[in-house]
Design a protein around this motif. Structure first.
Motif, mmCIF file in Angstrom:
data_model
loop_
_atom_site.group_PDB
_atom_site.id
_atom_site.type_symbol
_atom_site.label_atom_id
_atom_site.label_comp_id
_atom_site.label_asym_id
_atom_site.label_seq_id
_atom_site.Cartn_x
_atom_site.Cartn_y
_atom_site.Cartn_z
ATOM 1 N N LEU A 1 0.949 -1.279 0.080
ATOM 2 C CA LEU A 1 0.058 -0.196 -0.110
ATOM 3 C C LEU A 1 0.953 1.184 -0.156
ATOM 4 O O LEU A 1 1.739 1.352 0.968
ATOM 5 C CB LEU A 1 -0.918 -0.027 1.257
ATOM 6 N N VAL A 2 0.628 1.991 -1.031
ATOM 7 C CA VAL A 2 1.559 3.445 -1.158
ATOM 8 C C VAL A 2 0.610 4.439 -0.958
ATOM 9 O O VAL A 2 -0.435 4.565 -1.523
ATOM 10 C CB VAL A 2 2.191 3.425 -2.511
ATOM 11 N N LEU A 3 1.114 5.633 -0.274
ATOM 12 C CA LEU A 3 0.230 6.965 -0.320
ATOM 13 C C LEU A 3 1.097 7.686 -1.245
ATOM 14 O O LEU A 3 2.440 8.120 -0.887
ATOM 15 C CB LEU A 3 0.374 7.184 1.174
ATOM 16 N N LEU A 4 0.498 8.315 -2.357
ATOM 17 C CA LEU A 4 0.826 9.262 -3.190
ATOM 18 C C LEU A 4 0.657 10.408 -2.676
ATOM 19 O O LEU A 4 -0.639 10.796 -2.914
ATOM 20 C CB LEU A 4 0.545 8.925 -4.658
ATOM 21 N N SER A 5 1.530 11.209 -2.197
ATOM 22 C CA SER A 5 1.047 12.438 -1.356
ATOM 23 C C SER A 5 1.489 13.783 -2.006
ATOM 24 O O SER A 5 2.652 13.850 -2.245
ATOM 25 C CB SER A 5 1.618 12.329 0.041
ATOM 26 N N HIS A 6 0.739 14.731 -2.097
ATOM 27 C CA HIS A 6 1.359 16.166 -2.141
ATOM 28 C C HIS A 6 0.721 16.908 -1.100
ATOM 29 O O HIS A 6 -0.057 18.021 -1.407
ATOM 30 C CB HIS A 6 0.493 16.507 -3.632
ATOM 31 N N ILE A 7 1.143 16.617 0.050
ATOM 32 C CA ILE A 7 0.972 17.704 1.297
ATOM 33 C C ILE A 7 2.244 17.781 1.992
ATOM 34 O O ILE A 7 1.881 18.516 2.983
ATOM 35 C CB ILE A 7 0.245 16.444 2.038
ATOM 36 N N GLY A 8 3.545 17.331 1.729
ATOM 37 C CA GLY A 8 4.484 17.985 2.291
ATOM 38 C C GLY A 8 5.263 17.038 3.257
ATOM 39 O O GLY A 8 4.429 16.223 3.864
ATOM 40 N N PHE A 9 6.510 17.122 3.441
ATOM 41 C CA PHE A 9 7.106 15.975 4.064
ATOM 42 C C PHE A 9 6.650 16.140 5.628
ATOM 43 O O PHE A 9 6.614 14.918 6.148
ATOM 44 C CB PHE A 9 8.787 16.550 4.119
ATOM 45 N N VAL B 1 3.594 12.762 9.685
ATOM 46 C CA VAL B 1 2.242 12.824 10.524
ATOM 47 C C VAL B 1 1.413 11.447 9.913
ATOM 48 O O VAL B 1 1.043 10.739 10.878
ATOM 49 C CB VAL B 1 1.650 14.225 10.419
ATOM 50 N N MET B 2 1.278 11.670 8.730
ATOM 51 C CA MET B 2 0.630 10.221 8.218
ATOM 52 C C MET B 2 1.207 8.985 8.481
ATOM 53 O O MET B 2 0.551 7.932 8.777
ATOM 54 C CB MET B 2 0.378 10.448 6.517
ATOM 55 N N ALA B 3 2.615 9.011 8.223
ATOM 56 C CA ALA B 3 3.312 7.629 8.700
ATOM 57 C C ALA B 3 2.978 7.257 10.098
ATOM 58 O O ALA B 3 2.849 6.109 10.394
ATOM 59 C CB ALA B 3 4.669 7.953 8.465
ATOM 60 N N ASN B 4 3.052 8.340 10.989
ATOM 61 C CA ASN B 4 2.783 7.982 12.501
ATOM 62 C C ASN B 4 1.490 7.703 12.702
ATOM 63 O O ASN B 4 1.195 6.427 13.571
ATOM 64 C CB ASN B 4 3.242 9.097 13.282
ATOM 65 N N LYS B 5 0.516 8.087 12.085
ATOM 66 C CA LYS B 5 -0.907 7.844 12.273
ATOM 67 C C LYS B 5 -1.381 6.596 11.498
ATOM 68 O O LYS B 5 -2.378 5.953 12.045
ATOM 69 C CB LYS B 5 -1.754 8.955 11.927
ATOM 70 N N TYR B 6 -0.830 6.394 10.340
ATOM 71 C CA TYR B 6 -1.220 5.328 9.540
ATOM 72 C C TYR B 6 0.005 4.249 9.175
ATOM 73 O O TYR B 6 0.257 4.307 7.893
ATOM 74 C CB TYR B 6 -1.811 5.825 8.320
ATOM 75 N N ASP C 1 2.974 1.156 3.315
ATOM 76 C CA ASP C 1 4.572 0.602 3.216
ATOM 77 C C ASP C 1 5.429 1.869 2.908
ATOM 78 O O ASP C 1 6.454 1.808 3.357
ATOM 79 C CB ASP C 1 4.649 -0.385 2.310
ATOM 80 N N VAL C 2 4.763 2.757 1.890
ATOM 81 C CA VAL C 2 5.754 3.761 1.451
ATOM 82 C C VAL C 2 4.779 5.060 1.120
ATOM 83 O O VAL C 2 3.409 4.596 0.681
ATOM 84 C CB VAL C 2 6.297 3.374 0.160
ATOM 85 N N ILE C 3 5.412 6.088 1.552
ATOM 86 C CA ILE C 3 4.762 7.330 1.197
ATOM 87 C C ILE C 3 5.583 8.022 0.232
ATOM 88 O O ILE C 3 6.625 8.487 0.490
ATOM 89 C CB ILE C 3 4.451 8.271 2.414
ATOM 90 N N VAL C 4 5.166 8.150 -1.031
ATOM 91 C CA VAL C 4 5.783 9.073 -2.262
ATOM 92 C C VAL C 4 5.443 10.457 -1.954
ATOM 93 O O VAL C 4 4.128 10.791 -2.518
ATOM 94 C CB VAL C 4 5.434 8.395 -3.511
ATOM 95 N N HIS D 1 9.761 6.213 8.993
ATOM 96 C CA HIS D 1 9.160 6.736 10.077
ATOM 97 C C HIS D 1 7.917 5.712 10.533
ATOM 98 O O HIS D 1 6.901 5.384 9.672
ATOM 99 C CB HIS D 1 8.213 8.238 9.826
ATOM 100 N N ASN D 2 8.051 5.169 11.722
ATOM 101 C CA ASN D 2 6.956 4.319 12.334
ATOM 102 C C ASN D 2 6.781 3.031 11.417
ATOM 103 O O ASN D 2 5.633 2.602 11.141
ATOM 104 C CB ASN D 2 5.612 5.050 12.315
ATOM 105 N N GLY D 3 8.041 2.681 10.765
ATOM 106 C CA GLY D 3 7.691 1.582 9.751
ATOM 107 C C GLY D 3 7.430 1.926 8.337
ATOM 108 O O GLY D 3 7.396 0.981 7.621
ATOM 109 N N VAL D 4 7.092 3.118 8.056
ATOM 110 C CA VAL D 4 6.869 3.653 6.803
ATOM 111 C C VAL D 4 7.870 4.381 6.342
ATOM 112 O O VAL D 4 8.511 5.172 6.737
ATOM 113 C CB VAL D 4 5.473 4.561 6.876
#
Length: 475
Positions: A195-203, A208-213, A217-220, A234-237
């Protein structure tokens, strides 16, 4: 033991070994973010993608958004952002997030971009009115050699509850916080292997998303142009992101065994210095870029060493052409930080100010000028640029990132009279997003800000902004 039985035992072992092998796979992702129409780097990116697909033909190529806004050839093309779209199609991008600058194409242009793209745009926290014909998908699942890779996309929301784009370009769209969208699609975790989060919200928000969710597996990531060395855990992400303008990309490897992610790593690949180009991509770039109109020299310029010098130039152009007392330009309205000495061309102007914002004139008291500046520059790093005045920016002692107050001075060094009225010009984006109290909301004077800069440069012939600084930070 009979020969036949021995054969079946060996066959069973071979099948078991093959099954075990089939359940182990490395998923590869080549990711870019905030490319901002850096067309000249796309042939190198194409060559990088070619070399990686030669190793693994299932390599996914992703963008974390802001594909446009940065090159006049792309941003002013008759078919909205078609040069960048054509090159992304040729490279074979598999998906892109919405960045806030995707909305610079306006509603009709964005619809055209999506229609011309051979890949989906993914955004889970936007809902578009049906009549717009803009249809991003909230998520997508790729079958990568039998491994299911799910991708959820989100775009940033500014303090007004929508992406940092002109509000007029967002009409017919409603946005929800990224967390709400992620909560809505948490079920996808049980349906995929990766599961990947393709994110345009800033590092910072990615962390924060990694710690909450931790289900991701990866946040791009994208938007903040944060250079990460490879990836940060971060928190395994695993969180990845690069600086803007396609200087480098990230190559991520995710090892999956029996449907579970057991390891992941990421490394950066330099794009600007990559020794190879895809020849077809180079021909596509040259086809779009060879427009002599953009190379017209407007003035000769000394070197610009920082963004404030360039912002001061823009403000001086608006104030001079509009015959105004004060000009204000938002920090994000200046699209590059430095410029070498030499000709200042139309291409330079349109890369510096690619938005096509109109110039808005308003009459404000000194106190209203102060509130306008504070409303669009509440943090230390993004305080607006000015002409006609200088500013002492008072930094909050409890939070060094925030602006507590601003003292404004006229050219002769006197404090700006809080009751006197001044003729002020700014761009239509600032006029639209600023929620400061003011009696006169302003009116469009019928000129585009970039056209005002072109006229100003043609009249000046030579310019020198070395050392110009109108903003003084006081801590």
């Amino acid at each position: 033991m009979t020969i036949m039985r021995r054969f079946f035992i060996l066959l069973s072992l071979a099948v078991a070994s093959a099954a075990s092998y089939a359940q182990t796979y490395d998923v590869h992702i080549l990711s870019a973010n905030d490319m901002h129409a850096k067309l000249e780097n796309m042939p190198m990116l194409s060559a990088i993608a070619d070399s990686l697909r030669a190793i693994d033909p299932y390599t996914l190529v992703l963008s974390a958004g802001d594909n446009r806004t940065g090159d006049a050839v792309n941003d002013l093309y008759s078919v909205p952002t078609y040069p960048m779209t054509a090159l992304m199609n040729f490279i074979g991008f598999d998906a892109s997030a919405f960045g806030n600058h995707e909305f610079d194409s306006k509603q009709e242009g964005l619809r055209t971009v999506l229609a011309n793209s051979n890949f989906p745009y993914i955004c889970a926290n936007v809902k578009c009115a049906p009549e717009l014909g803009i249809n991003p998908v909230p998520y997508i699942v790729f079958d990568v050699a039998g491994v299911k890779v799910g991708i959820i996309g989100v775009v940033e929301l500014g303090r007004h509850g929508h992406p940092d784009a002109h509000p007029d370009y967002l009409k017919g769209m409603t946005f929800s916080p990224p967390e709400e969208a992620i909560e809505k699609f948490k079920w996808l975790r049980d349906e995929v292997d990766v599961l990947v989060l393709l994110s345009h919200i800033g590092f910072e928000d990615d962390v924060v998303m990694a710690n909450k969710y931790p289900m991701f597996d990866v946040i791009v990531g994208g938007h903040s142009h944060t250079q990460i060395k490879g990836g940060e855990m971060h928190n395994g992400v695993l969180v990845t992101q690069n600086v803007n303008r396609l200087k480098r990309v990230t190559y991520t490897t995710i090892k999956v065994v029996d449907g579970k992610v057991v390891a992941k790593e990421a490394k950066n690949i330099e794009v600007e210095t990559y020794p190879k180009k895809n020849e077809v991509a180079e021909h596509i770039f040259q086809f779009f870029h060879n427009n002599p109109m953009f190379q017209k020299q407007l003035a000769m310029a000394e070197a610009f060493s920082n963004r404030e010098e360039l912002g001061s130039l823009i403000c001086d152009a608006m104030a001079t052409v509009a015959n105004a007392d004060i000009a204000i330009e938002n920090y994000g309205g200046v699209r590059y930080d430095t410029k070498q000495a030499g000709p200042f061309t139309i291409d330079d102007v349109l890369r510096l100010d690619p938005f096509g914002n109109a110039c808005v004139e308003t009459t404000l008291t000194g106190e209203e000028v102060k509130q306008l500046l504070l409303s669009c520059g509440g943090s230390d790093y993004d305080f607006p640029f000015v002409s006609g005045v200088t500013c002492d920016i008072i930094i909050d002692k409890k939070d060094s990132t925030k602006v507590k107050d601003v003292r404004i001075y006229t050219k002769d060094g006197k404090k700006l009279n809080p009751k006197r009225k001044y003729k002020v010009v700014t761009n239509s984006y600032v006029a639209a997003i600023s929620d400061s109290p003011r009696q006169d909301q302003g009116h469009d004077i019928g000129m585009i800000c970039s056209d005002m800069l072109i006229k100003y440069l043609e009249d000046q012939k030579t310019i020198d902004y070395r050392g110009v600084s109108r903003l003084k930070r006081i801590k």
